[in-house]
Design a protein around this motif. Structure first.
Motif, PDB file in Angstrom:
ATOM      1  N   HIS A  97     -51.966  33.316   3.350  1.00 31.61           N
ATOM      2  CA  HIS A  97     -51.577  33.161   4.829  1.00 31.61           C
ATOM      3  C   HIS A  97     -50.628  32.994   4.798  1.00 31.61           C
ATOM      4  CE1 HIS A  97     -51.564  30.570   8.172  1.00 31.61           C
ATOM      5  NE2 HIS A  97     -50.103  30.204   7.906  1.00 31.61           N
ATOM      6  N   MET A  98     -49.270  33.317   3.626  1.00 31.25           N
ATOM      7  CA  MET A  98     -47.592  33.173   2.972  1.00 31.25           C
ATOM      8  C   MET A  98     -47.602  34.790   4.228  1.00 31.25           C
ATOM      9  SD  MET A  98     -46.641  29.625   3.680  1.00 31.25           S
ATOM     10  CE  MET A  98     -47.455  29.533   4.542  1.00 31.25           C
ATOM     11  N   ALA A  99     -48.536  35.965   2.216  1.00 28.83           N
ATOM     12  CA  ALA A  99     -47.717  37.012   2.618  1.00 28.83           C
ATOM     13  C   ALA A  99     -48.536  37.406   4.098  1.00 28.83           C
ATOM     14  CB  ALA A  99     -49.292  37.534   1.628  1.00 28.83           C
ATOM     15  N   LEU A 100     -48.906  36.606   5.522  1.00 26.81           N
ATOM     16  CA  LEU A 100     -49.514  37.330   6.137  1.00 26.81           C
ATOM     17  C   LEU A 100     -47.804  37.633   7.331  1.00 26.81           C
ATOM     18  CD1 LEU A 100     -53.582  36.936   6.949  1.00 26.81           C
ATOM     19  CD2 LEU A 100     -52.143  38.767   6.982  1.00 26.81           C
ATOM     20  N   ASP A 101     -47.781  36.395   7.244  1.00 22.17           N
ATOM     21  CA  ASP A 101     -46.400  35.185   7.907  1.00 22.17           C
ATOM     22  C   ASP A 101     -45.194  35.929   7.368  1.00 22.17           C
ATOM     23  OD1 ASP A 101     -48.402  33.251   9.206  1.00 22.17           O
ATOM     24  OD2 ASP A 101     -47.282  31.694   8.675  1.00 22.17           O
TER      25      ASP A 101
ATOM     26  N   VAL B 293     -58.186  39.269   7.525  1.00 18.06           N
ATOM     27  CA  VAL B 293     -58.068  39.157   5.799  1.00 18.06           C
ATOM     28  C   VAL B 293     -59.145  38.359   4.826  1.00 18.06           C
ATOM     29  CG1 VAL B 293     -55.623  39.268   4.060  1.00 18.06           C
ATOM     30  CG2 VAL B 293     -55.829  40.371   6.706  1.00 18.06           C
ATOM     31  N   PRO B 294     -58.859  37.174   5.187  1.00 16.59           N
ATOM     32  CA  PRO B 294     -59.820  35.898   4.533  1.00 16.59           C
ATOM     33  C   PRO B 294     -61.610  36.876   4.465  1.00 16.59           C
ATOM     34  CG  PRO B 294     -58.182  34.717   5.414  1.00 16.59           C
ATOM     35  CD  PRO B 294     -57.845  36.722   6.029  1.00 16.59           C
ATOM     36  N   GLY B 295     -61.621  37.343   5.201  1.00 20.87           N
ATOM     37  CA  GLY B 295     -63.033  37.466   5.259  1.00 20.87           C
ATOM     38  C   GLY B 295     -63.257  38.973   4.306  1.00 20.87           C
TER      39      GLY B 295
ATOM     40  N   LEU C 106     -55.320  27.653   7.493  1.00 20.10           N
ATOM     41  CA  LEU C 106     -54.961  28.604   8.647  1.00 20.10           C
ATOM     42  C   LEU C 106     -54.576  26.972   9.447  1.00 20.10           C
ATOM     43  CD1 LEU C 106     -56.279  30.575  11.567  1.00 20.10           C
ATOM     44  CD2 LEU C 106     -53.937  30.579  10.881  1.00 20.10           C
ATOM     45  N   LEU C 107     -54.522  25.860   8.488  1.00 22.94           N
ATOM     46  CA  LEU C 107     -54.050  24.542   9.084  1.00 22.94           C
ATOM     47  C   LEU C 107     -52.575  24.216   8.644  1.00 22.94           C
ATOM     48  CD1 LEU C 107     -57.225  22.661   7.261  1.00 22.94           C
ATOM     49  CD2 LEU C 107     -56.501  22.947   9.762  1.00 22.94           C
ATOM     50  N   LEU C 108     -52.716  25.319   7.135  1.00 22.40           N
ATOM     51  CA  LEU C 108     -50.508  25.119   7.385  1.00 22.40           C
ATOM     52  C   LEU C 108     -49.971  25.226   8.501  1.00 22.40           C
ATOM     53  CD1 LEU C 108     -50.501  27.978   4.173  1.00 22.40           C
ATOM     54  CD2 LEU C 108     -50.907  24.945   4.288  1.00 22.40           C
TER      55      LEU C 108
ATOM     56  N   HIS D 177     -51.805  39.129  14.639  1.00 19.07           N
ATOM     57  CA  HIS D 177     -51.230  38.085  13.244  1.00 19.07           C
ATOM     58  C   HIS D 177     -52.695  37.644  13.554  1.00 19.07           C
ATOM     59  CE1 HIS D 177     -48.634  36.105  10.226  1.00 19.07           C
ATOM     60  NE2 HIS D 177     -49.390  35.500  11.940  1.00 19.07           N
ATOM     61  N   ALA D 178     -53.088  36.581  14.732  1.00 19.00           N
ATOM     62  CA  ALA D 178     -53.752  35.658  14.318  1.00 19.00           C
ATOM     63  C   ALA D 178     -55.029  36.378  14.067  1.00 19.00           C
ATOM     64  CB  ALA D 178     -53.886  35.019  15.755  1.00 19.00           C
ATOM     65  N   PHE D 179     -55.232  37.437  14.648  1.00 17.38           N
ATOM     66  CA  PHE D 179     -56.684  38.069  13.691  1.00 17.38           C
ATOM     67  C   PHE D 179     -56.420  38.100  12.205  1.00 17.38           C
ATOM     68  CE2 PHE D 179     -59.036  41.757  14.017  1.00 17.38           C
ATOM     69  CZ  PHE D 179     -60.331  41.101  13.889  1.00 17.38           C
ATOM     70  N   LEU D 180     -55.764  38.432  12.500  1.00 14.88           N
ATOM     71  CA  LEU D 180     -55.002  39.155  10.254  1.00 14.88           C
ATOM     72  C   LEU D 180     -54.863  37.746  10.037  1.00 14.88           C
ATOM     73  CD1 LEU D 180     -52.452  40.993  10.817  1.00 14.88           C
ATOM     74  CD2 LEU D 180     -54.707  42.099  10.321  1.00 14.88           C
TER      75      LEU D 180
END
Length: 104
Positions: free
Chosen positions: A87-91, A10-12, A34-36, A3-6
């Motif tokens: 970030h929200m979508a990945l979470d 994904v932003p890249g 990620l600051l969120l 999850h952290a890797f994504l």
């Protein structure tokens, strides 16, 4: 760990696909979303692998997501807003993958 890797990968990919001339700068901004996760320090315990972040932490609420969507309107905040929404979508995807049904 995946999850952290994504949150970096994904932003890249988004930066390369949609912001090619300035992809490095855009990637940094998108990944900075990620600051969120700073709001995780308000939770006890701070990290719980079985907890869904969506609508649990203050910066992960539906109200906050509405604010991030509004930030898509002004061009100067658009990349930040996209990063926050990614970030929200990945979470959300992590919650779904863990089989956690949607909260409150």
């Amino acid at each position: 760990m995946v999850h952290a890797f994504l949150h970096v990968l994904v932003p890249g990919v988004v930066a390369l696909l949609f912001y090619r001339p300035h992809w490095r700068r855009t990637w940094l901004i998108l990944a900075a979303a990620l600051l969120l996760d700073v709001d995780h320090v308000l939770a006890t315990p701070m990290f719980d692998a079985g907890r869904c972040s969506i609508n649990y932490h203050p910066l992960h609420t539906y109200w906050a997501m509405g604010g991030y969507a509004l930030l898509l309107v002004p061009p100067r905040s658009r990349v930040w807003a996209l990063g926050f929404l990614l970030h929200m979508a990945l979470d959300y995807a992590e919650c779904w993958q863990l089989g956690i049904t949607f909260p409150r």
